[in-house]
Design an enzyme around this catalytic site. Structure first.
Site, mmCIF file in Angstrom:
data_model
loop_
_atom_site.group_PDB
_atom_site.id
_atom_site.type_symbol
_atom_site.label_atom_id
_atom_site.label_comp_id
_atom_site.label_asym_id
_atom_site.label_seq_id
_atom_site.Cartn_x
_atom_site.Cartn_y
_atom_site.Cartn_z
ATOM 1 N N SER A 24 18.872 -14.437 65.033
ATOM 2 C CA SER A 24 18.082 -15.041 66.097
ATOM 3 C C SER A 24 16.995 -15.903 65.487
ATOM 4 C CB SER A 24 17.450 -13.955 66.980
ATOM 5 O OG SER A 24 16.682 -14.529 68.019
ATOM 6 N N HIS A 75 8.750 -23.292 66.448
ATOM 7 C CA HIS A 75 7.699 -24.025 67.147
ATOM 8 C C HIS A 75 7.006 -24.933 66.130
ATOM 9 C CE1 HIS A 75 8.191 -21.531 70.711
ATOM 10 N NE2 HIS A 75 8.140 -20.454 69.939
ATOM 11 N N HIS A 96 15.906 -23.142 69.609
ATOM 12 C CA HIS A 96 16.324 -21.735 69.616
ATOM 13 C C HIS A 96 17.790 -21.676 69.197
ATOM 14 C CE1 HIS A 96 18.786 -18.845 72.030
ATOM 15 N NE2 HIS A 96 18.006 -17.985 71.424
ATOM 16 N N THR A 117 23.361 -16.142 67.301
ATOM 17 C CA THR A 117 24.753 -15.740 67.463
ATOM 18 C C THR A 117 24.841 -14.258 67.137
ATOM 19 O OG1 THR A 117 25.274 -16.440 65.185
ATOM 20 C CG2 THR A 117 25.758 -17.999 66.959
ATOM 21 N N ARG A 118 25.807 -13.586 67.733
ATOM 22 C CA ARG A 118 25.845 -12.131 67.617
ATOM 23 C C ARG A 118 27.258 -11.608 67.883
ATOM 24 N NH1 ARG A 118 23.416 -13.985 72.040
ATOM 25 N NH2 ARG A 118 24.295 -13.442 74.080
ATOM 26 N N HIS A 137 23.560 -32.766 70.844
ATOM 27 C CA HIS A 137 24.777 -32.413 71.561
ATOM 28 C C HIS A 137 26.026 -32.927 70.846
ATOM 29 C CE1 HIS A 137 23.396 -30.479 75.297
ATOM 30 N NE2 HIS A 137 22.287 -31.185 75.110
ATOM 31 N N HIS A 159 12.140 -19.699 88.748
ATOM 32 C CA HIS A 159 10.841 -19.767 89.407
ATOM 33 C C HIS A 159 10.109 -21.078 89.147
ATOM 34 C CE1 HIS A 159 9.638 -18.017 85.454
ATOM 35 N NE2 HIS A 159 8.539 -18.722 85.629
ATOM 36 N N GLY A 206 14.970 0.061 71.614
ATOM 37 C CA GLY A 206 14.058 0.599 70.613
ATOM 38 C C GLY A 206 13.952 -0.186 69.333
#
Length: 292
Positions: A114, A118, A128, A131-132, A162, A192, A275
């Protein structure tokens, strides 16, 4: 393949470590090549650990964070491999997403990388990437992608980002890029605020065709696309003159990033509810932000 997928797990986690090392080296190279009287930024590396409720080992990883660099104001590149049993809430969430057998055998294994960057210069875009791979005794899948988050948009930068991703995805099938681009547009939307978080990218989740090697290869090429998609934009924008108004625009835009990650991001929710080290999970938050 073994029932426990050990060879596949090791191969995936090894790839995430390799990608992490390549990105860390490239970012420190950007720091070294930037003309400045300030010292070049370096990553501070911390091992993270995770324990089950009974105190037994449940995995961990490496948190690598650079703060106050010449180019990067704050950037984190984390890898982790965690395992154990999912709690009741996580089991319910997995079952709702269609993962079978969670009530009978709630074991899981997850590994990934991850990254969030900034920038010092408001004209250089934030970014950002993650991958996982996720495994349970009854299912496995891959996820992740990368998306660009400029506070001051340049059409040519968006086009390059892109186009590079498309070039890496097209060998896996011409339908991959448009599908993953649309997925990113949907996922990185802030309801929102009635707007996207940035200018998009690619994203997938719960990705499993049944061909593990092919799915890993796609995941690897999503990772390989990152540096050529992003580094040229930083090299182009890092010396652009900027004003106090530009910096203000950057801080306000960072507020969107913080809102999204704390309210909607699945990875943040999963990390905190299972956790994992809170500092590592919240590494993505900007060092400074502003709300007006």
């Amino acid at each position: 393949m073994s029932d426990e997928f050990e060879a596949e797990k090791n191969k995936a986690s090894g790839w995430f470590r390799t990608l992490r090392d390549e990105i860390v080296a490239a970012f420190e190279g950007l720091e070294d090549s930037q003309e400045s009287d300030a010292p070049a930024g370096r990553f501070e590396v911390t091992e993270t650990t995770r324990h089950s409720d009974d105190g037994t080992d449940a995995g961990g990883g490496l948190m690598s964070v650079m703060r106050g660099g010449r180019v990067f104001e704050k950037v984190g590149v984390n890898i982790s491999t965690v395992y154990g049993e999912l709690g009741a809430a996580a089991q319910k969430a997995m079952a709702a997403r269609g993962v079978p057998g969670m009530a009978d055998d709630p074991r899981f294994w997850a590994s990934g990388i991850s990254l969030v960057a900034h920038m010092q210069n408001p004209h250089a875009p934030a970014v950002h990437m993650n991958t996982r791979m996720f495994w349970t005794p009854h299912a496995w899948w891959f996820g992740g992608g990368s998306d660009l988050n400029p506070c001051i948009e340049y059409e040519e930068d968006t086009a390059h980002f892109h186009a590079t991703q498309k070039a890496h995805l097209d060998p896996h099938g011409a339908d991959h890029y448009p599908k993953l681009k649309a997925w990113a547009d949907e996922y990185f939307y802030i309801p929102h605020r009635n707007r996207a978080r940035g200018v998009g990218g690619i994203f997938m989740d719960d990705y499993c065709t049944g061909d593990w090697e092919a799915d890993l290869a796609l995941t690897q090429d999503i990772g390989r696309a990152f540096l050529p998609a992003y580094v040229p934009l930083i090299e182009k924008r890092r010396n652009t003159e900027w004003t106090d108004a530009d910096k203000d625009t950057q801080l306000i835009h960072r507020g969107l990033y913080a809102e999204y990650n704390l309210v909607y991001d699945r990875g943040t929710k999963f990390g905190l509810t299972t956790g994992h080290d809170a500092n590592a999970v919240l590494m993505s938050l900007p060092p400074l932000a502003k709300w007006v």
